[in-house]
Design a protein around this motif. Structure first.
Motif, mmCIF file in Angstrom:
data_model
loop_
_atom_site.group_PDB
_atom_site.id
_atom_site.type_symbol
_atom_site.label_atom_id
_atom_site.label_comp_id
_atom_site.label_asym_id
_atom_site.label_seq_id
_atom_site.Cartn_x
_atom_site.Cartn_y
_atom_site.Cartn_z
ATOM 1 N N THR A 72 -40.098 -59.898 6.975
ATOM 2 C CA THR A 72 -41.440 -60.433 6.732
ATOM 3 C C THR A 72 -42.111 -59.564 5.684
ATOM 4 O OG1 THR A 72 -42.418 -59.153 8.561
ATOM 5 C CG2 THR A 72 -41.805 -61.442 9.030
ATOM 6 N N VAL A 73 -43.013 -60.177 4.948
ATOM 7 C CA VAL A 73 -43.906 -59.451 4.054
ATOM 8 C C VAL A 73 -45.261 -59.532 4.727
ATOM 9 C CG1 VAL A 73 -44.863 -59.260 1.731
ATOM 10 C CG2 VAL A 73 -42.561 -60.213 2.064
ATOM 11 N N ASN A 74 -45.897 -58.372 4.920
ATOM 12 C CA ASN A 74 -47.151 -58.300 5.654
ATOM 13 C C ASN A 74 -48.224 -57.764 4.715
ATOM 14 O OD1 ASN A 74 -44.802 -56.784 7.539
ATOM 15 N ND2 ASN A 74 -45.569 -58.753 8.246
ATOM 16 N N LEU A 75 -49.241 -58.609 4.479
ATOM 17 C CA LEU A 75 -50.259 -58.295 3.482
ATOM 18 C C LEU A 75 -51.641 -58.238 4.124
ATOM 19 C CD1 LEU A 75 -48.274 -60.867 2.240
ATOM 20 C CD2 LEU A 75 -49.127 -59.715 0.234
ATOM 21 N N LYS A 100 -45.036 -47.550 16.261
ATOM 22 C CA LYS A 100 -45.815 -46.763 17.227
ATOM 23 C C LYS A 100 -46.720 -45.760 16.513
ATOM 24 C CE LYS A 100 -45.231 -43.842 21.284
ATOM 25 N NZ LYS A 100 -44.253 -43.212 22.177
ATOM 26 N N ALA A 101 -46.176 -45.048 15.541
ATOM 27 C CA ALA A 101 -46.941 -44.017 14.843
ATOM 28 C C ALA A 101 -48.152 -44.584 14.109
ATOM 29 C CB ALA A 101 -46.039 -43.260 13.876
ATOM 30 N N ALA A 102 -48.017 -45.796 13.562
ATOM 31 C CA ALA A 102 -49.116 -46.423 12.826
ATOM 32 C C ALA A 102 -50.014 -47.273 13.721
ATOM 33 C CB ALA A 102 -48.564 -47.280 11.690
ATOM 34 N N GLY A 103 -49.652 -47.432 14.992
ATOM 35 C CA GLY A 103 -50.448 -48.234 15.914
ATOM 36 C C GLY A 103 -50.444 -49.710 15.559
ATOM 37 N N LEU A 104 -49.292 -50.220 15.154
ATOM 38 C CA LEU A 104 -49.195 -51.614 14.729
ATOM 39 C C LEU A 104 -48.976 -52.560 15.899
ATOM 40 C CD1 LEU A 104 -46.923 -51.115 11.593
ATOM 41 C CD2 LEU A 104 -49.423 -51.245 11.693
ATOM 42 N N THR A 105 -49.496 -53.773 15.749
ATOM 43 C CA THR A 105 -49.341 -54.825 16.736
ATOM 44 C C THR A 105 -48.373 -55.861 16.176
ATOM 45 O OG1 THR A 105 -51.670 -54.498 17.318
ATOM 46 C CG2 THR A 105 -50.586 -56.481 18.182
ATOM 47 N N LEU A 106 -47.240 -56.033 16.843
ATOM 48 C CA LEU A 106 -46.229 -56.986 16.376
ATOM 49 C C LEU A 106 -46.576 -58.397 16.829
ATOM 50 C CD1 LEU A 106 -42.985 -54.923 17.113
ATOM 51 C CD2 LEU A 106 -44.330 -55.025 14.998
ATOM 52 N N GLU A 107 -46.346 -59.350 15.944
ATOM 53 C CA GLU A 107 -46.586 -60.769 16.214
ATOM 54 C C GLU A 107 -45.259 -61.516 16.183
ATOM 55 O OE1 GLU A 107 -49.244 -63.027 16.621
ATOM 56 O OE2 GLU A 107 -50.512 -61.306 17.053
ATOM 57 N N GLU A 108 -45.052 -62.398 17.138
ATOM 58 C CA GLU A 108 -43.833 -63.213 17.176
ATOM 59 C C GLU A 108 -43.725 -64.055 15.910
ATOM 60 O OE1 GLU A 108 -41.124 -63.708 19.285
ATOM 61 O OE2 GLU A 108 -41.848 -61.809 20.086
ATOM 62 N N PRO A 109 -42.564 -64.068 15.296
ATOM 63 C CA PRO A 109 -42.368 -64.895 14.104
ATOM 64 C C PRO A 109 -42.151 -66.356 14.477
ATOM 65 C CG PRO A 109 -40.357 -63.735 14.661
ATOM 66 C CD PRO A 109 -41.394 -63.257 15.630
ATOM 67 N N GLY A 116 -44.262 -60.375 12.468
ATOM 68 C CA GLY A 116 -45.416 -60.133 11.620
ATOM 69 C C GLY A 116 -46.165 -58.917 12.152
ATOM 70 N N ILE A 117 -47.166 -58.490 11.410
ATOM 71 C CA ILE A 117 -47.992 -57.336 11.781
ATOM 72 C C ILE A 117 -49.445 -57.804 11.812
ATOM 73 C CG2 ILE A 117 -48.740 -55.014 11.123
ATOM 74 C CD1 ILE A 117 -45.768 -55.030 11.719
ATOM 75 N N ARG A 118 -50.071 -57.772 12.967
ATOM 76 C CA ARG A 118 -51.442 -58.273 13.127
ATOM 77 C C ARG A 118 -52.424 -57.573 12.175
ATOM 78 N NH1 ARG A 118 -54.576 -61.315 15.993
ATOM 79 N NH2 ARG A 118 -52.956 -62.016 17.389
ATOM 80 N N GLU A 119 -52.234 -56.294 11.944
ATOM 81 C CA GLU A 119 -53.171 -55.527 11.122
ATOM 82 C C GLU A 119 -53.089 -55.887 9.636
ATOM 83 O OE1 GLU A 119 -52.717 -53.652 14.978
ATOM 84 O OE2 GLU A 119 -51.200 -54.305 13.525
#
Length: 173
Positions: A72-75, A100-109, A116-119
Motif C-alpha cells: 500500500t501507499v499511505n499518504l 508499534k514504535a510510530a503508534g500506527l493504526t493498521l486498517e484492513e485492506p 492501510g495506515i489510519r494516520e
C-alpha cells in the motif's frame, strides 16, 4: 469507513505528498513493515493506473515486496505527525517494529494483504506487475555519482523500480 477515490483525479495531491515523503507498507506472514519513500510516481501503462515505487536493493521492505508482490501507499491528508515518516525512513524493520514504535493504526485492506495506515489515510492498494533494477551505467554521470556513490567495497546500491497496478484507492475516514 473507506471512501473510494479515483487516484488519477488526486494525481496532484498524491505527487506532492510523495515529494515530501509517504509510506509504502508491505506485509509478509504476520509482519507489517512501513517504509518512507520520496521517489515514486503515477503512470498509466498496459491500460492500467500504476504507482511506481523505487526501493533500494538493501532495504528490508524489498524482501517483502519480492515475496508478496503487493504494497500500500499511505499518504497524509492535511496536517499529520511528521515523526511517523521520520521514524519509518530512518529505522529498519529488521531492528524494530515500526508500526508499534510510530503508534500506527493498521486498517484492513480491500483487495490485497498489506494494510492501510489510519494516520496517513489516502491509501493506494498496489499489486506489482513488473520490477526492474535500475542500470546505474545508463544514468547520467552527475546523477549516478550523487544518488549511487560507491561504498567502501566499490558496490553501489541501485533502486528496483516496482510498477504496480493500483487495484483499490480510498480515503480512510
Amino acid at each position: 469507513m473507506k471512501r473510494t477515490i479515483d487516484p488519477l483525479a488526486h494525481a496532484s495531491e498524491i505527487m506532492k505528498a510523495v515529494e515530501n515523503g509517504v509510506l509504502i507498507t508491505a506485509k509478509k506472514d504476520s509482519r507489517v513493515n512501513p517504509m518512507t519513500v520520496s521517489w515514486g510516481g503515477l503512470a498509466i501503462e498496459w491500460g492500467k493506473p500504476l504507482f511506481i515505487a523505487f526501493v533500494r536493493k538493501t532495504r528490508y521492505t524489498k524482501e517483502f515486496l519480492d515475496a508478496t508482490g503487493e504494497f500500500t501507499v499511505n499518504l497524509p491528508q492535511g496536517a499529520f505527525d511528521k515523526k511517523i515518516t521520520a521514524l519509518c525512513g530512518s529505522k529498519s524493520g529488521r531492528d524494530i517494529d515500526k508500526v508499534k514504535a510510530a503508534g500506527l493504526t493498521l486498517e484492513e485492506p480491500l483487495e490485497i494483504n498489506a494494510p492501510g495506515i489510519r494516520e496517513l489515510p489516502l491509501t493506494l492498494e498496489c499489486r506489482i506487475l513488473h520490477a526492474c533494477e535500475q542500470d546505474i551505467d545508463t544514468i547520467d554521470g552527475p546523477s549516478a555519482e550523487r544518488w549511487y556513490p560507491s561504498d567502501e567495497t566499490g558496490e553501489r546500491n541501485p533502486h528496483t523500480a516496482y510498477y504496480a497496478e493500483i487495484v483499490a484507492a480510498y480515503v480512510i475516514e
